[in-house]
Design a protein around this motif. Structure first.
Motif, PDB file in Angstrom:
ATOM      1  N   LYS A 103       2.324 -19.110   0.289  1.00 44.61           N
ATOM      2  CA  LYS A 103       2.676 -17.773  -0.193  1.00 44.61           C
ATOM      3  C   LYS A 103       1.484 -16.828  -0.175  1.00 44.61           C
ATOM      4  O   LYS A 103       1.611 -15.662   0.205  1.00 44.61           O
ATOM      5  CB  LYS A 103       3.254 -17.869  -1.616  1.00 44.61           C
ATOM      6  N   GLU A 104       0.336 -17.335  -0.578  1.00 40.64           N
ATOM      7  CA  GLU A 104      -0.847 -16.468  -0.625  1.00 40.64           C
ATOM      8  C   GLU A 104      -1.255 -16.034   0.774  1.00 40.64           C
ATOM      9  O   GLU A 104      -1.651 -14.877   0.981  1.00 40.64           O
ATOM     10  CB  GLU A 104      -2.006 -17.213  -1.309  1.00 40.64           C
ATOM     11  N   GLU A 105      -1.165 -16.942   1.726  1.00 41.70           N
ATOM     12  CA  GLU A 105      -1.547 -16.613   3.101  1.00 41.70           C
ATOM     13  C   GLU A 105      -0.642 -15.525   3.680  1.00 41.70           C
ATOM     14  O   GLU A 105      -1.132 -14.535   4.260  1.00 41.70           O
ATOM     15  CB  GLU A 105      -1.491 -17.869   3.988  1.00 41.70           C
ATOM     16  N   PHE A 106       0.674 -15.692   3.500  1.00 38.52           N
ATOM     17  CA  PHE A 106       1.597 -14.699   4.055  1.00 38.52           C
ATOM     18  C   PHE A 106       1.548 -13.383   3.279  1.00 38.52           C
ATOM     19  O   PHE A 106       1.773 -12.311   3.851  1.00 38.52           O
ATOM     20  CB  PHE A 106       3.022 -15.254   4.095  1.00 38.52           C
ATOM     21  N   ALA A 107       1.220 -13.459   1.998  1.00 35.53           N
ATOM     22  CA  ALA A 107       1.033 -12.230   1.225  1.00 35.53           C
ATOM     23  C   ALA A 107      -0.172 -11.453   1.750  1.00 35.53           C
ATOM     24  O   ALA A 107      -0.143 -10.211   1.850  1.00 35.53           O
ATOM     25  CB  ALA A 107       0.848 -12.565  -0.253  1.00 35.53           C
ATOM     26  N   ALA A 108      -1.236 -12.167   2.112  1.00 31.55           N
ATOM     27  CA  ALA A 108      -2.429 -11.516   2.668  1.00 31.55           C
ATOM     28  C   ALA A 108      -2.117 -10.900   4.030  1.00 31.55           C
ATOM     29  O   ALA A 108      -2.602  -9.800   4.345  1.00 31.55           O
ATOM     30  CB  ALA A 108      -3.566 -12.528   2.784  1.00 31.55           C
ATOM     31  N   ILE A 109      -1.307 -11.591   4.834  1.00 33.24           N
ATOM     32  CA  ILE A 109      -0.918 -11.051   6.145  1.00 33.24           C
ATOM     33  C   ILE A 109      -0.110  -9.774   5.970  1.00 33.24           C
ATOM     34  O   ILE A 109      -0.345  -8.767   6.648  1.00 33.24           O
ATOM     35  CB  ILE A 109      -0.123 -12.108   6.935  1.00 33.24           C
ATOM     36  N   ASP A 110       0.849  -9.802   5.029  1.00 35.82           N
ATOM     37  CA  ASP A 110       1.656  -8.602   4.759  1.00 35.82           C
ATOM     38  C   ASP A 110       0.776  -7.438   4.301  1.00 35.82           C
ATOM     39  O   ASP A 110       0.959  -6.290   4.738  1.00 35.82           O
ATOM     40  CB  ASP A 110       2.710  -8.906   3.700  1.00 35.82           C
ATOM     41  N   ALA A 111      -0.174  -7.747   3.416  1.00 32.32           N
ATOM     42  CA  ALA A 111      -1.052  -6.696   2.897  1.00 32.32           C
ATOM     43  C   ALA A 111      -1.887  -6.085   4.017  1.00 32.32           C
ATOM     44  O   ALA A 111      -2.081  -4.857   4.065  1.00 32.32           O
ATOM     45  CB  ALA A 111      -1.958  -7.270   1.805  1.00 32.32           C
ATOM     46  N   TYR A 112      -2.378  -6.918   4.926  1.00 33.66           N
ATOM     47  CA  TYR A 112      -3.199  -6.377   6.023  1.00 33.66           C
ATOM     48  C   TYR A 112      -2.362  -5.479   6.928  1.00 33.66           C
ATOM     49  O   TYR A 112      -2.777  -4.357   7.261  1.00 33.66           O
ATOM     50  CB  TYR A 112      -3.825  -7.511   6.838  1.00 33.66           C
ATOM     51  N   PHE A 113      -1.199  -5.953   7.329  1.00 35.71           N
ATOM     52  CA  PHE A 113      -0.417  -5.195   8.316  1.00 35.71           C
ATOM     53  C   PHE A 113       0.253  -3.962   7.717  1.00 35.71           C
ATOM     54  O   PHE A 113       0.718  -3.089   8.451  1.00 35.71           O
ATOM     55  CB  PHE A 113       0.616  -6.098   8.991  1.00 35.71           C
ATOM     56  N   ARG A 114       0.288  -3.862   6.382  1.00 32.11           N
ATOM     57  CA  ARG A 114       0.771  -2.616   5.776  1.00 32.11           C
ATOM     58  C   ARG A 114      -0.252  -1.492   5.970  1.00 32.11           C
ATOM     59  O   ARG A 114       0.108  -0.314   5.996  1.00 32.11           O
ATOM     60  CB  ARG A 114       1.043  -2.823   4.281  1.00 32.11           C
ATOM     61  N   SER A 115      -1.522  -1.899   6.106  1.00 32.44           N
ATOM     62  CA  SER A 115      -2.577  -0.904   6.346  1.00 32.44           C
ATOM     63  C   SER A 115      -3.616  -1.528   7.281  1.00 32.44           C
ATOM     64  O   SER A 115      -4.732  -1.849   6.875  1.00 32.44           O
ATOM     65  CB  SER A 115      -3.233  -0.493   5.019  1.00 32.44           C
ATOM     66  N   PRO A 116      -3.246  -1.725   8.536  1.00 31.96           N
ATOM     67  CA  PRO A 116      -4.135  -2.433   9.463  1.00 31.96           C
ATOM     68  C   PRO A 116      -5.297  -1.553   9.931  1.00 31.96           C
ATOM     69  O   PRO A 116      -5.247  -0.323   9.855  1.00 31.96           O
ATOM     70  CB  PRO A 116      -3.212  -2.771  10.636  1.00 31.96           C
ATOM     71  N   ASN A 117      -6.314  -2.200  10.434  1.00 31.62           N
ATOM     72  CA  ASN A 117      -7.421  -1.498  11.049  1.00 31.62           C
ATOM     73  C   ASN A 117      -6.940  -0.955  12.403  1.00 31.62           C
ATOM     74  O   ASN A 117      -6.580  -1.727  13.288  1.00 31.62           O
ATOM     75  CB  ASN A 117      -8.600  -2.459  11.252  1.00 31.62           C
ATOM     76  N   PRO A 118      -6.922   0.352  12.596  1.00 26.92           N
ATOM     77  CA  PRO A 118      -6.413   0.915  13.854  1.00 26.92           C
ATOM     78  C   PRO A 118      -7.308   0.614  15.051  1.00 26.92           C
ATOM     79  O   PRO A 118      -6.906   0.841  16.194  1.00 26.92           O
ATOM     80  CB  PRO A 118      -6.338   2.419  13.578  1.00 26.92           C
TER      81      PRO A 118
END
Length: 391
Positions: A103-118
Motif C-alpha cells: 500500500k505504501e509503495e502504490f500510495a507513493a506512486i500515486d502521489a508522484y504522478f499527481r504532480s510529476p516532474n515535467p
C-alpha cells in the motif's frame, strides 16, 4: 533499420511517435518479454530524450530488486543540474506485485504522478509477462498480472504492449529492412528464415545482419556487376542459417536418441566446423541442445503424436521449425519415460557450467557430453542424492 507500419509493431510505433511530441506522458509501462521490440523502444527513447552528449547525466537504469520505489521516485522528482531532461528505465517491476499489499509503495506512486516532474519520464519494464501475438491466447497467470498492472498503474502510465511478432509481419520486416540496405530479399528466402527461427525477432535480426554482410561482401559484389543489386536467396539462407544451425542440430539429437555414438560425434564435429566461431560457439550450441530437449520433454509429457497438435503445447517463440516437427516427435517417443530427458538436461547444464569455467579443452567437454547423452545411464543409488545436493 526500417520502421515498418506493421500490426505487430503498432504499439511501439505509437509509443515512439508520442515521445517526440508534447503528448509525452510522465510514465510508461513496457509490457512483455519481446526483447527485439524492447530494444526498439529503448533505442528510440535514447535518440529522442537522452542525446549522447548528456546521456551520462540524464539516463538512469534502475532495478527495483536493488533500489526501492521510494528512492526511484525521489530521484525522478529531483531536477538535474547537468541535463535538461531525465530518463528512468526501471526494471523488475514484478517486485511491486510480490507478497504483501504494498500500500505504501502504490500510495507513493500515486502521489508522484499527481504532480510529476515535467522534466522526467519513468519507464517501468514488465518483462516478466509473456504476451502472445493474439492477446486472446494469453496465459491465465500473465493475464492476471497484466490486469493488475493496468489497474494500479494504468491511470498514470501508458501501457506499451511488447507482444510476439507474428510470422507475416516478420517476413515483411525482413523485406523492408533489406531494402534499406539496397539488398533484395527473395520472398521464399524470407519465409524460410522466419519459419526456421520461429518468428524470434532477435534471432531473425541477427541472422539478417549476417546474410546482408555476406551478399554485400566485395567479392560477391564484384561478381554481380556494377548494376546488379545484391540478393539474399533461399540457397543463402539454407547455407548460412539452416544447414549449420538447425538441420544438423536435429540430426545430432536424432543420433543421440538412437544411441548412435559414432554418428553423434561426427555430427558434433560437423556442427562445430560449420560454425563461425568453431569451439567458441559451444555455449550457443548447448543452448540450442537444451532447448530441443526441453521441447522433447513437453512433447513426451503431453503425449503428442501428430505435428498438428504440437502447436497447441509449444507456445510461439518456443516452437521448432515445421520441417523438424515430425522428426522431434519421433525422437521424443524413443524415450520411454521423462527420466532420461530430465537427465539429459542435467548433463547439458553441467557441461554449460564447465564451459563457462574456461576449461583447457572445450571440444573434450562437448565430446564427453555427447557420449553421455548417447549412452544408456547406469542406475546408481547415489544419483538422486547427488542431484539434490547440486540443487
Amino acid at each position: 533499420m526500417s520502421k515498418p507500419s506493421l500490426r505487430s509493431f503498432a504499439s511501439t510505433d505509437r509509443f515512439l511517435a508520442e515521445i517526440a511530441t508534447p503528448a509525452l506522458r510522465p510514465g510508461y509501462v513496457l509490457l512483455g518479454d519481446e526483447v527485439f521490440l524492447y530494444q526498439r523502444c529503448r533505442t528510440g527513447v535514447l535518440a529522442t530524450l537522452a542525446p549522447a552528449d548528456t546521456r551520462d547525466f540524464c539516463l538512469h537504469d534502475l532495478d527495483l530488486a536493488e533500489t526501492s520505489i521510494f528512492d526511484v521516485l525521489d530521484l525522478a522528482q529531483t531536477p538535474s543540474l547537468m541535463a535538461p531532461f531525465q530518463v528512468f528505465f526501471v526494471r523488475n517491476l514484478k517486485t511491486l506485485y510480490g507478497r504483501g499489499s504494498k500500500k505504501e509503495e502504490f500510495a507513493a506512486i500515486d502521489a508522484y504522478f499527481r504532480s510529476p516532474n515535467p522534466q522526467a519520464v519513468i519507464l517501468f519494464v514488465a518483462d516478466h509477462l509473456h504476451i502472445p501475438t493474439d492477446l486472446r491466447r494469453m496465459d491465465m497467470q500473465d493475464k492476471e498480472r497484466y490486469d493488475r498492472i493496468r489497474e494500479t498503474l494504468g491511470d498514470w502510465c501508458s501501457l506499451v504492449e511488447l507482444a510476439r511478432v507474428d510470422e507475416p509481419d516478420a517476413v515483411r520486416w525482413l523485406t523492408e529492412a533489406a531494402l534499406t540496405r539496397s539488398v533484395a530479399f527473395d520472398p521464399d528466402a524470407a519465409r524460410e528464415l522466419v519459419d526456421a527461427l520461429g518468428a524470434d525477432m532477435m534471432l531473425i535480426a541477427s541472422e539478417f545482419e549476417k546474410l546482408a554482410l555476406y551478399v554485400t561482401a566485395p567479392e560477391i559484389l564484384k561478381s554481380l556487376g556494377p548494376e546488379a543489386r545484391p540478393r539474399i536467396t533461399l540457397g543463402d539462407v539454407e547455407t548460412m542459417v539452416l544447414a549449420a544451425k538447425q538441420r544438423s542440430l536435429y540430426e545430432l539429437t536424432d543420433a543421440i536418441s538412437l544411441r548412435d555414438r559414432p554418428r553423434a560425434l561426427l555430427l558434433l564435429h560437423g556442427l562445430l566446423n560449420a560454425s563461425d566461431g568453431g569451439e567458441d560457439s559451444s555455449i550457443g550450441h548447448l543452448y540450442m541442445l537444451a532447448r530441443t530437449f526441453r521441447q522433447m520433454l513437453i512433447i513426451h509429457e503431453k503425449n503428442v503424436r501428430d505435428s498438428r497438435a504440437i502447436w497447441g503445447v509449444l507456445w510461439q517463440g518456443f516452437r521448432m521449425p515445421p520441417f523438424a516437427a515430425e522428426d522431434l516427435i519421433r525422437q521424443a517417443r524413443r524415450y520411454k519415460s521423462r527420466a532420461p530427458l530430465t537427465r539429459a538436461l542435467r548433463l547439458i547444464a553441467r557441461a554449460d557450467l564447465e564451459l563457462r569455467s574456461s576449461p583447457a579443452n572445450k571440444l573434450l567437454v562437448l565430446e564427453r557430453l555427447i557420449l553421455a547423452l548417447a549412452t544408456d545411464p547406469t542406475p546408481s543409488p547415489y544419483e538422486a542424492t547427488q542431484f539434490a545436493m547440486e540443487l
